[in-house]
Design a protein around this motif. Structure first.
Motif, PDB file in Angstrom:
ATOM      1  N   LEU A  49       0.829  -1.206   0.000  1.00 33.90           N
ATOM      2  CA  LEU A  49       0.000   0.000   0.000  1.00 33.90           C
ATOM      3  C   LEU A  49       0.860   1.251   0.000  1.00 33.90           C
ATOM      4  O   LEU A  49       0.548   2.243  -0.666  1.00 33.90           O
ATOM      5  CB  LEU A  49      -0.927   0.000   1.218  1.00 33.90           C
ATOM      6  CG  LEU A  49      -2.037  -1.051   1.261  1.00 33.90           C
ATOM      7  CD1 LEU A  49      -2.836  -0.918   2.553  1.00 33.90           C
ATOM      8  CD2 LEU A  49      -2.976  -0.929   0.060  1.00 33.90           C
ATOM      9  N   LEU A  50       1.951   1.216   0.757  1.00 38.06           N
ATOM     10  CA  LEU A  50       2.797   2.401   0.875  1.00 38.06           C
ATOM     11  C   LEU A  50       3.685   2.605  -0.339  1.00 38.06           C
ATOM     12  O   LEU A  50       4.117   3.733  -0.619  1.00 38.06           O
ATOM     13  CB  LEU A  50       3.654   2.291   2.137  1.00 38.06           C
ATOM     14  CG  LEU A  50       2.887   2.431   3.454  1.00 38.06           C
ATOM     15  CD1 LEU A  50       3.731   1.943   4.625  1.00 38.06           C
ATOM     16  CD2 LEU A  50       2.449   3.871   3.674  1.00 38.06           C
ATOM     17  N   GLU A  51       3.980   1.542  -1.064  1.00 43.47           N
ATOM     18  CA  GLU A  51       4.870   1.657  -2.226  1.00 43.47           C
ATOM     19  C   GLU A  51       4.291   2.551  -3.309  1.00 43.47           C
ATOM     20  O   GLU A  51       5.046   3.147  -4.090  1.00 43.47           O
ATOM     21  CB  GLU A  51       5.163   0.266  -2.792  1.00 43.47           C
ATOM     22  CG  GLU A  51       6.145  -0.541  -1.959  1.00 43.47           C
ATOM     23  CD  GLU A  51       6.283  -1.982  -2.432  1.00 43.47           C
ATOM     24  OE1 GLU A  51       7.309  -2.605  -2.121  1.00 43.47           O
ATOM     25  OE2 GLU A  51       5.346  -2.480  -3.109  1.00 43.47           O
ATOM     26  N   THR A  52       2.979   2.684  -3.356  1.00 36.46           N
ATOM     27  CA  THR A  52       2.361   3.523  -4.386  1.00 36.46           C
ATOM     28  C   THR A  52       2.490   5.010  -4.078  1.00 36.46           C
ATOM     29  O   THR A  52       2.345   5.848  -4.974  1.00 36.46           O
ATOM     30  CB  THR A  52       0.862   3.190  -4.531  1.00 36.46           C
ATOM     31  OG1 THR A  52       0.170   3.614  -3.341  1.00 36.46           O
ATOM     32  CG2 THR A  52       0.655   1.695  -4.736  1.00 36.46           C
ATOM     33  N   GLY A  53       2.719   5.365  -2.797  1.00 40.82           N
ATOM     34  CA  GLY A  53       2.771   6.765  -2.393  1.00 40.82           C
ATOM     35  C   GLY A  53       1.414   7.390  -2.168  1.00 40.82           C
ATOM     36  O   GLY A  53       1.318   8.545  -1.736  1.00 40.82           O
ATOM     37  N   GLU A  54       0.348   6.631  -2.441  1.00 37.56           N
ATOM     38  CA  GLU A  54      -1.012   7.181  -2.334  1.00 37.56           C
ATOM     39  C   GLU A  54      -1.330   7.652  -0.920  1.00 37.56           C
ATOM     40  O   GLU A  54      -1.899   8.748  -0.729  1.00 37.56           O
ATOM     41  CB  GLU A  54      -2.017   6.109  -2.756  1.00 37.56           C
ATOM     42  CG  GLU A  54      -3.477   6.495  -2.521  1.00 37.56           C
ATOM     43  CD  GLU A  54      -4.425   5.319  -2.702  1.00 37.56           C
ATOM     44  OE1 GLU A  54      -5.616   5.471  -2.357  1.00 37.56           O
ATOM     45  OE2 GLU A  54      -3.971   4.251  -3.178  1.00 37.56           O
ATOM     46  N   PHE A  55      -0.979   6.862   0.057  1.00 40.02           N
ATOM     47  CA  PHE A  55      -1.362   7.208   1.431  1.00 40.02           C
ATOM     48  C   PHE A  55      -0.507   8.346   1.977  1.00 40.02           C
ATOM     49  O   PHE A  55      -0.996   9.169   2.757  1.00 40.02           O
ATOM     50  CB  PHE A  55      -1.266   5.965   2.325  1.00 40.02           C
ATOM     51  CG  PHE A  55      -2.338   4.964   2.011  1.00 40.02           C
ATOM     52  CD1 PHE A  55      -3.592   5.067   2.595  1.00 40.02           C
ATOM     53  CD2 PHE A  55      -2.104   3.939   1.102  1.00 40.02           C
ATOM     54  CE1 PHE A  55      -4.589   4.156   2.289  1.00 40.02           C
ATOM     55  CE2 PHE A  55      -3.102   3.031   0.796  1.00 40.02           C
ATOM     56  CZ  PHE A  55      -4.348   3.138   1.387  1.00 40.02           C
TER      57      PHE A  55
END
Length: 410
Positions: A310-316
């Motif tokens: 989830l964090l690898e996308t940078g979205e959060f």
């Protein structure tokens, strides 16, 4: 939130009364009994809805029951949950690889709780001091900051400055030097040839979301590098997206020698923590010198891997930064209207309420009655740390509710 009817046969009041004779009184929770949750919202056993503005002290950064994390847990539950570290399991290598890559470090020591990660880091730092730095046996010291919060084990409270955490629990573990937070000169003066490490929170959470001056973290990195000791950053609350970056130290482009993670690493599903460090540091451990039966178990590794994805996308991280603007703007409008001051970074804020209006506990109870859950800390300060999935509308509503309470008094 679509939920099934409560299966509890007892009311909130009855359940709270039932806890009294059988549970140790180590917490003073707000009088709400949560039975179900989804996203940023929870429901009590009577079906009353509350907006969760605490997110399990950042353990629920991705909200309650995030579908990707629930799916990862269900999938792993059908395969394998525990082997102990007596054997390898097929999930641990991938988890360690992805977590090391996410943090820009080399090796991972998986544990369960945040306090275990801190305790493990203390042991590793001492071992490194003896094996690598050449500190004489049993002479290693660690420099820490006043008003810190790193957990509640006996060793950790030994270097706490909170008397409520210390009183009655001595004798205390030696080997720690306490200096004022955000004071580079004092920190450097405390370092000598016995110093194994400097252990600090990039932002002090329990103290009221205390943010150091710009340049402090860079200064800590420079001082520790120059004096030949480790920089250990406790990112258990501040890390994994909370401040708008993967790690709070990234706001100053700092890479510590050791990063401590927990809380959100388990996605609010299982306790997962980790010591992530440079290879030179964690390689001091040899088989038999440290361990944990549940540390790195397949279920934890599966959920932790899903958190990293989830964090690898940078979205959060982007979401925390963008919603953080809404939070700061809303709090700025309340300064002088019941709010004396506040400190905020990303979706994390410590809010100092005018004591004439109420204590932090009283404000928290008033917000609870209006369907908003927060947590007080010292005096008249409350903490806001909603899930990173919260909508701007819900965040604005919560701030509006706080404004109403401040206007009429707690």
């Amino acid at each position: 939130m679509t939920v099934a009817p409560s299966r509890s046969l007892r009311s909130s009041a009855e359940l709270i009364r039932a806890e009294e004779p059988v549970l140790a009184h180590n917490y003073h929770p707000l009088p709400v009994v949560v039975a179900r949750a989804e996203g940023a919202w929870v429901e009590d056993v009577e079906g009353r809805r509350y907006l969760d503005m605490l997110a399990g002290y950042s353990a629920l950064n991705f909200g309650h029951r995030h579908p990707a994390l629930i799916e990862a847990a269900h999938r792993q539950l059908d395969q394998l949950t525990l082997t102990s570290r007596a054997f390898h399991n097929d999930r641990l290598a991938g988890f360690a690889e992805s977590l090391a890559a996410l943090t820009g470090l080399d090796m991972v020591l998986p544990m369960n709780t945040g306090a275990e990660a801190v305790e493990s880091a203390v042991k590793v730092a001492r071992k490194w001091a003896y094996d690598v730095k050449g500190v004489p046996a049993d002479r290693a010291t660690i420099v820490v900051a006043a008003d810190n919060f790193h957990g509640r084990t006996t060793t950790i409270v030994s270097f706490s400055t909170d008397e409520s955490a210390r009183a009655g629990f001595g004798p205390f573990t030696p080997g720690f030097r306490v200096v004022p937070y955000n004071d580079l000169a004092a920190l450097e003066a405390a370092i000598d040839e016995t110093t194994a490490a400097v252990l600090i929170e990039p932002i002090q959470g329990e103290a009221g979301v205390v943010i150091p001056d710009d340049g402090y973290l860079r200064g800590v990195r420079e001082v520790t590098r120059r004096t030949g000791c480790l920089f250990i950053a406790d990112e258990i609350q501040s890390g994994l997206g909370r401040t708008g970056r993967t790690l709070a130290v990234e706001h100053e482009d700092v890479v510590p020698d050791v990063v401590l993670l927990g809380k959100a690493l388990g996605g609010g599903i299982v306790p997962v923590s980790a010591v992530v460090a440079r290879r030179e540091v964690l390689q001091v451990l040899r088989p038999g010198e440290h361990g944990s039966t549940f540390g790195g178990n397949p279920l934890a590794a599966a959920v932790g891997s899903a958190v990293v994805e989830l964090l690898e996308t940078g979205e959060f991280q982007r979401r925390a930064e963008e919603a953080g603007v809404v939070l700061r703007d809303g709090l700025t409008a309340l300064v002088g209207k019941g709010v004396r001051s506040f400190r905020a970074r990303g979706l994390w804020a410590g809010v100092d309420i005018d004591p004439a209006i109420g204590t932090g506990r009283e404000i928290s109870e008033s917000l609870m009655r209006e369907g908003i859950l927060v947590k007080d800390t010292h005096g008249s300060t409350i903490r806001l740390a909603p899930p990173l999935t919260i909508t701007n509308e819900d965040l604005t509503m919560a701030l509006g509710t706080l404004e109403q309470i401040l206007r009429k008094g707690a």
